[in-house]
Write a protein that holds these residues in place. Structure first.
Motif, PDB file in Angstrom:
ATOM      1  N   PRO A  24      28.727  23.053 -11.117  1.00 41.78           N
ATOM      2  CA  PRO A  24      29.164  22.356  -9.786  1.00 41.78           C
ATOM      3  C   PRO A  24      29.741  23.042  -8.593  1.00 41.78           C
ATOM      4  N   SER A  25      29.777  24.515  -8.802  1.00 44.94           N
ATOM      5  CA  SER A  25      29.754  25.397  -7.904  1.00 44.94           C
ATOM      6  C   SER A  25      29.131  26.647  -7.822  1.00 44.94           C
ATOM      7  N   ARG A  26      28.901  27.417  -6.614  1.00 45.03           N
ATOM      8  CA  ARG A  26      28.012  28.591  -6.679  1.00 45.03           C
ATOM      9  C   ARG A  26      28.771  29.571  -7.413  1.00 45.03           C
ATOM     10  N   ASP A  27      30.251  29.643  -7.500  1.00 45.25           N
ATOM     11  CA  ASP A  27      30.898  30.692  -8.096  1.00 45.25           C
ATOM     12  C   ASP A  27      30.997  30.544  -9.503  1.00 45.25           C
ATOM     13  N   ALA A  53      24.082  36.865  -0.528  1.00 43.53           N
ATOM     14  CA  ALA A  53      24.227  36.216   0.841  1.00 43.53           C
ATOM     15  C   ALA A  53      23.246  34.947   0.669  1.00 43.53           C
ATOM     16  N   GLY A  54      21.972  35.198   0.220  1.00 44.94           N
ATOM     17  CA  GLY A  54      21.059  34.584   0.152  1.00 44.94           C
ATOM     18  C   GLY A  54      20.668  33.456  -1.080  1.00 44.94           C
ATOM     19  N   THR A  55      21.462  33.747  -1.839  1.00 41.80           N
ATOM     20  CA  THR A  55      21.604  32.882  -3.196  1.00 41.80           C
ATOM     21  C   THR A  55      22.374  31.679  -3.033  1.00 41.80           C
ATOM     22  N   THR A  56      21.839  30.427  -2.482  1.00 44.36           N
ATOM     23  CA  THR A  56      22.183  29.030  -2.323  1.00 44.36           C
ATOM     24  C   THR A  56      21.972  28.299  -3.449  1.00 44.36           C
ATOM     25  N   LEU A  57      22.608  27.388  -3.574  1.00 41.77           N
ATOM     26  CA  LEU A  57      22.172  26.485  -4.923  1.00 41.77           C
ATOM     27  C   LEU A  57      20.809  25.912  -4.609  1.00 41.77           C
ATOM     28  N   ILE A  66      18.659  27.937 -15.301  1.00 41.73           N
ATOM     29  CA  ILE A  66      19.194  28.201 -14.340  1.00 41.73           C
ATOM     30  C   ILE A  66      19.720  29.504 -14.079  1.00 41.73           C
ATOM     31  N   VAL A  67      20.390  29.905 -14.952  1.00 38.48           N
ATOM     32  CA  VAL A  67      20.880  31.706 -15.074  1.00 38.48           C
ATOM     33  C   VAL A  67      19.667  32.430 -14.666  1.00 38.48           C
ATOM     34  N   THR A  68      18.701  32.316 -15.442  1.00 40.32           N
ATOM     35  CA  THR A  68      17.314  33.286 -14.988  1.00 40.32           C
ATOM     36  C   THR A  68      16.894  32.853 -13.757  1.00 40.32           C
ATOM     37  N   ALA A  69      16.737  31.782 -13.372  1.00 45.53           N
ATOM     38  CA  ALA A  69      16.509  31.329 -11.812  1.00 45.53           C
ATOM     39  C   ALA A  69      17.250  32.181 -10.865  1.00 45.53           C
ATOM     40  N   THR A  70      18.741  32.196 -11.325  1.00 42.21           N
ATOM     41  CA  THR A  70      19.674  32.757 -10.303  1.00 42.21           C
ATOM     42  C   THR A  70      19.420  34.229 -10.208  1.00 42.21           C
ATOM     43  N   ARG A  71      19.129  34.706 -11.373  1.00 40.07           N
ATOM     44  CA  ARG A  71      18.990  36.138 -11.218  1.00 40.07           C
ATOM     45  C   ARG A  71      17.729  36.612 -10.469  1.00 40.07           C
TER      46      ARG A  71
END
Length: 206
Positions: free
Chosen positions: A50-53, A27-31, A13-18
């Motif tokens: 559980p949260s974007r933060d 701004a465009g990085t939503t769950l 998930i972290v790799t995908a988020t990066r």
């Protein structure tokens, strides 16, 4: 869906988020966008983060880990503090700056987001302190391995180094002139070596 260990899922998930951050910015990085990038159900993502933060915090920690790994890989710490400063700055600039514009933008966006978001101020502080801590420990290790001392406290050297590198990075992002940035990096390196003024520990080897 095949079972995936929690630690592996978190890394996925972290790799995908990066990847989403580099492509779309904070701004465009939503769950939902991250779940799509990771090819997992949104519910699975919510279970791990559980949260974007919380997810952005994990990304910040992951990037700091990359910096630590890079510094450890590009320099033989047994060569002393001066060699570590020179080699570390050169290696960081080549791999993380010249070859990583998208990641640099992500780092600055994450810092700004944290500063602007109530309740996330500590993440901004952690991001800066995290890089400073990594650099300070790396400088101390290089000096101690060579039996040297540093003219200033290691945390002072690290803060000055991180601050100056950040300034050069912003200039490079605004105007990526390779010749100018190389000359500026060389000048900054000399300044930092002079600030550190490594010398043998008194009585060492006698």
């Amino acid at each position: 869906m095949a079972y995936v260990k929690a630690s592996e899922r978190r890394g996925q998930i972290v790799t995908a988020t990066r990847a989403v951050l580099e492509r779309d910015g904070v701004a465009g990085t939503t769950l939902r966008a991250v779940a799509a990038e990771a090819d997992i159900p949104l519910g699975t993502l919510h279970y791990v983060f559980p949260s974007r933060d919380l997810l952005l915090t994990a990304v910040t920690e992951d990037i700091a880990g990359d910096v630590a790994a890079l510094l450890g890989a590009v320099v033989d710490l047994g060569g002393g503090l001066e060699q570590a400063i020179r080699g570390g700055l050169a290696g960081y600039w080549e791999q993380m700056v010249v070859g990583g514009r998208g990641l640099l933008l992500v780092q600055y966006e994450l810092l700004t987001h944290a500063l602007r978001t109530p309740g996330m101020e500590n993440l901004a502080r952690w991001q800066v302190d995290g890089y400073t801590s990594v650099v300070g420990a790396w400088c101390r290790q290089a000096a101690e391995a060579a039996g040297e001392t540093c003219a200033v406290p290691y945390d002072t050297l690290a803060r000055v180094m991180v601050a100056n590198v950040n300034g050069l990075i912003l200039q490079y992002l605004s105007d990526p002139d390779p010749d100018r940035s190389s000359a500026d990096l060389a000048a900054m390196t000399e300044m930092l070596v002079h600030l550190a003024s490594p010398r043998p520990v008194e009585g060492a080897g006698s």
